[in-house]
Design a protein around this motif. Structure first.
Motif, PDB file in Angstrom:
ATOM      1  N   ASN A 227       1.796   0.817 -13.998  1.00  0.00           N
ATOM      2  CA  ASN A 227       1.882   0.391 -15.476  1.00  0.00           C
ATOM      3  C   ASN A 227       2.694   1.035 -16.295  1.00  0.00           C
ATOM      4  N   LEU A 228       3.137   2.225 -16.122  1.00  0.00           N
ATOM      5  CA  LEU A 228       4.261   2.898 -16.943  1.00  0.00           C
ATOM      6  C   LEU A 228       5.517   2.191 -16.600  1.00  0.00           C
ATOM      7  N   GLN A 229       5.605   2.131 -15.393  1.00  0.00           N
ATOM      8  CA  GLN A 229       6.949   1.305 -14.751  1.00  0.00           C
ATOM      9  C   GLN A 229       6.907  -0.094 -15.333  1.00  0.00           C
ATOM     10  N   ASP A 230       5.817  -0.877 -15.258  1.00  0.00           N
ATOM     11  CA  ASP A 230       6.026  -2.352 -15.773  1.00  0.00           C
ATOM     12  C   ASP A 230       5.929  -2.416 -17.073  1.00  0.00           C
ATOM     13  N   PHE A 231       5.431  -1.689 -18.060  1.00  0.00           N
ATOM     14  CA  PHE A 231       5.303  -2.063 -19.574  1.00  0.00           C
ATOM     15  C   PHE A 231       6.311  -1.336 -20.041  1.00  0.00           C
ATOM     16  N   PHE A 232       6.826  -0.316 -19.670  1.00  0.00           N
ATOM     17  CA  PHE A 232       7.870   0.618 -20.554  1.00  0.00           C
ATOM     18  C   PHE A 232       9.142   0.542 -19.442  1.00  0.00           C
ATOM     19  N   LYS A 233      10.090  -0.529 -19.671  1.00  0.00           N
ATOM     20  CA  LYS A 233      11.235  -0.850 -18.700  1.00  0.00           C
ATOM     21  C   LYS A 233      12.442   0.003 -19.214  1.00  0.00           C
ATOM     22  N   GLU A 234      12.527   0.635 -20.332  1.00  0.00           N
ATOM     23  CA  GLU A 234      13.589   1.378 -20.751  1.00  0.00           C
ATOM     24  C   GLU A 234      12.682   2.869 -20.776  1.00  0.00           C
ATOM     25  N   ARG A 235      13.241   3.766 -19.929  1.00  0.00           N
ATOM     26  CA  ARG A 235      12.823   5.151 -20.032  1.00  0.00           C
ATOM     27  C   ARG A 235      13.735   6.155 -20.072  1.00  0.00           C
ATOM     28  N   ARG A 236      13.465   7.235 -20.874  1.00  0.00           N
ATOM     29  CA  ARG A 236      14.412   8.475 -20.916  1.00  0.00           C
ATOM     30  C   ARG A 236      13.566   9.868 -20.860  1.00  0.00           C
ATOM     31  N   CYS A 237      14.188  10.988 -20.371  1.00  0.00           N
ATOM     32  CA  CYS A 237      13.319  11.933 -20.376  1.00  0.00           C
ATOM     33  C   CYS A 237      14.301  13.147 -20.858  1.00  0.00           C
ATOM     34  N   PHE A 238      13.361  14.270 -21.758  1.00  0.00           N
ATOM     35  CA  PHE A 238      14.320  15.241 -22.154  1.00  0.00           C
ATOM     36  C   PHE A 238      13.398  16.423 -22.028  1.00  0.00           C
ATOM     37  N   THR A 239      13.957  17.321 -21.221  1.00  0.00           N
ATOM     38  CA  THR A 239      13.307  18.703 -21.163  1.00  0.00           C
ATOM     39  C   THR A 239      13.729  19.849 -21.873  1.00  0.00           C
TER      40      THR A 239
END
Length: 599
Positions: A227-239
């Motif tokens: 669902n995270l992959q399907d619903f949120f097509k644009e994703r970024r991550c910061f650590t």
């Protein structure tokens, strides 16, 4: 660093009460409605006491010491309740506003309501254009469990009013925001299978992992990531590493940037650049929302949740669109009406001026509506506004015609004289001159409006009938006047002849009397002269008497005087008074009246 917010402090938009019911703060809604620019909404969600408000304050460039940012806490108790917002101008895009939204922390033990956390998360997803998920440690199963609400999104959100169960959730990606995952206090090395990876690759790796088997745990694990992959097509991550030593973590709000970790500040700068670069306006159905429309959505979603209904994006958007468009139409109508009244403060005006003013005002009103309306793809609302404006033009034209007719009628009435003034001989010519004078004065008067010629035409038709009547009366009175004039002339001639005749008669009478008197005097004189001669003769005979010559002369003179006095008595009878003569009783003959006293 972001620009300073036009608001002094954040304000509550959706308040979470002691009963965990959600309420909208209408004062905040009213302030949001003043934001006419497109809004980009950056919301932060995550577990309570993980530094969400601190992160937002850094994005806002606010100093906690000055009390300008979101309230921070250094205890185990959650500070933020509901949803709080702070607008800031976009640092690089003019006429663009960023709304920073701080949400109530998830998993707060004081409220102990999983449903409440779910609705807070749903509101953040529905209202944001960029959703920052703030977690700590690693992207472990425990970290993703904080996003387990995504697995049940189809139970808490509906995108369409009429959709089958199988269709629910298939178009969520059209309405869901960009997802930014911030992993705080990250202490691991970003490596996979011995190779260094980016934080984005680390996120994708975690989302791609699956559990085998058909157990409920495996299904839930796999469903959440899918669902995270399907619903949120644009994703970024910061650590982010620890921002400061542990002894300073409790008062980070008092710490300056120099006291924070250099790596933390570098990652924070990267996050800010991404957020501001990717801060596109919140859109629905391809339309960017302004502050008023966005606040309207928040109200509709909250109402649905408070009524224990599933928020429907389509129906909520429809209500907001209708309300926003009605307000936009009202504002445009007010703009049109104000422009017309200020320009046409006094009627009547020429038709061309009215049409030109309407065109300018209507264009400004339609432009204003186009800037404020939502989802008017078929221009239905604009067409309704256009029809309304055409009706307004007709109403203005009617009023202009009415004012023009009244003005023109009053103008002619003021110049026109009563008909009775011309019911006299020669009145027709005076009436014609009056009509021409009125017409000339009427035509010389400016700004008579569109009814000028029509009113003048009716006036000339009216005076034509009056002119015919006045002409008939004038002709009748003229004949009578001519007859009367002839009679008067005859009368004057007759009087003149009578006066001449009378004068002739008086002259004849006078002449006759004069002749009669002359005849009488002649007779008297004729009769008196012989006596006078006899007397003289007798006196002559006395001369024979022997008297002194002096005595004889006196006697002769006395006889002559006596006879002459008798003659005068006869001749002056009736005339002596006019001659001033009177008869002396002493002398016995006529003497001047002034001599009586002396004789």
């Amino acid at each position: 660093m972001a620009a300073r917010s036009p608001w002094e402090t954040p304000m509550p938009l959706i308040v979470s009460g002691p009963d965990l019911c959600l309420r909208v703060d209408m004062d905040t809604v009213e302030r949001l409605s003043r934001i006419t620019a497109a809004v980009s909404v950056v919301a932060v969600v995550g577990k309570y006491r993980t530094g969400k408000s601190f992160l937002l304050n850094k994005l806002a460039g606010a100093s906690a010491e000055k009390g300008a940012g979101f309230e921070l806490g250094c205890t185990v108790q959650s500070k933020t309740k509901g949803l709080w917002i702070l607008p800031i101008p976009h640092p690089t895009k003019p006429n663009h506003t960023i709304l920073l939204v701080d949400t109530e922390g998830l998993g707060d033990i004081e409220k102990g309501s999983r449903d409440h956390d779910c609705w807070i998360f749903v509101l953040a997803v529905l209202l944001s254009s960029t959703l920052i998920f703030n977690t700590t440690g690693t992207l472990s199963n425990e970290g993703f469990e904080q996003l387990n609400f995504v697995s049940n999104m189809t139970e808490h959100i509906r995108s369409r009013v009429h959709s089958s169960p199988d269709e629910v959730g298939q178009d969520f990606e059209q309405f869901f925001p960009r997802l930014v995952v911030c992993v705080r206090d990250f202490s691991l090395r970003l490596e996979l299978d011995g190779e260094a990876v980016s934080s984005d690759q680390y996120l994708e790796h975690c989302l791609s992992s699956r559990k085998t088997g058909k157990s409920r745990e495996a299904r839930d694990y796999n469903q959440l990531r899918e669902n995270l992959q399907d619903f949120f097509k644009e994703r970024r991550c910061f650590t982010f590493p620890m921002p400061a030593p542990e002894d300073r973590l409790s008062d980070l709000e008092q710490a300056d940037s120099e006291e924070l970790s250099e790596v933390f500040m570098e990652r924070l700068q990267e996050l800010m650049e991404h957020v501001f670069t990717a801060a596109h306006p919140k859109t629905l159905e391809g339309v960017a929302l302004n502050g008023k429309a966005w606040a309207g959505l928040a109200v509709e979603y909250t109402k649905a949740i408070d009524s224990r209904e599933v928020p429907c994006i389509e129906s909520s958007l429809s209500l907001v669109v209708r309300r926003v468009n009605e307000d936009a139409k009202s504002d445009s109508v007010f703009l049109y009406t104000s422009a017309m009244k200020s320009t046409l403060s006094r009627l009547p005006v020429p038709v061309a001026q009215l049409a030109h003013t309407h065109q300018d005002s209507a264009t400004a009103a339609l432009r204003n509506f186009a800037e404020k309306c939502l989802l008017d793809r078929d221009n239905e609302c604009a067409k309704e506004l256009g029809v309304f404006l055409e009706k307004q033009l007709q109403e203005w034209s009617r009023r202009n015609d009415s004012e023009s007719e009244m003005f023109c009628r009053d103008l002619l009435k003021e110049e026109r004289k009563p008909r009775r003034n011309f019911l006299k001989p020669g009145g027709h010519q005076d009436f014609v001159r009056m009509v021409e004078s009125v017409r000339q004065a009427y035509q010389d008067t400016p700004n008579k409006g569109p009814k000028a010629e029509e009113v003048l035409s009716r006036f000339l038709s009216e005076v034509q009938s009056d002119e015919e009547e006045i002409l008939m009366v004038d002709s009748s009175l003229s004949e009578m006047e001519k007859l009367k004039s002839r009679q008067e002339t005859d009368r004057k001639v007759l009087e003149q002849e009578n006066r001449v005749l009378k004068e002739k008669m008086q002259f004849m009478e006078t002449s006759f009397e004069s002749a009669m008197k002359q005849n009488e005097v002649g007779i008297l004189v004729q009769n008196s002269f012989p006596t006078l001669f006899v007397r003289v003769f007798q006196m002559h005979n006395l001369s024979r008497i022997t008297f002194n010559w002096r005595v004889r002369l006196i006697l002769f003179f006395f006889v002559c005087l006596t006879e002459l006095n008798n003659f005068m008595h006869i001749f002056c009878t009736g005339k002596n008074a006019q001659a001033g003569l009177t008869k002396s009783s002493t002398l016995g003959f006529w003497v001047p009246a002034g001599c009586i006293g002396t004789l």
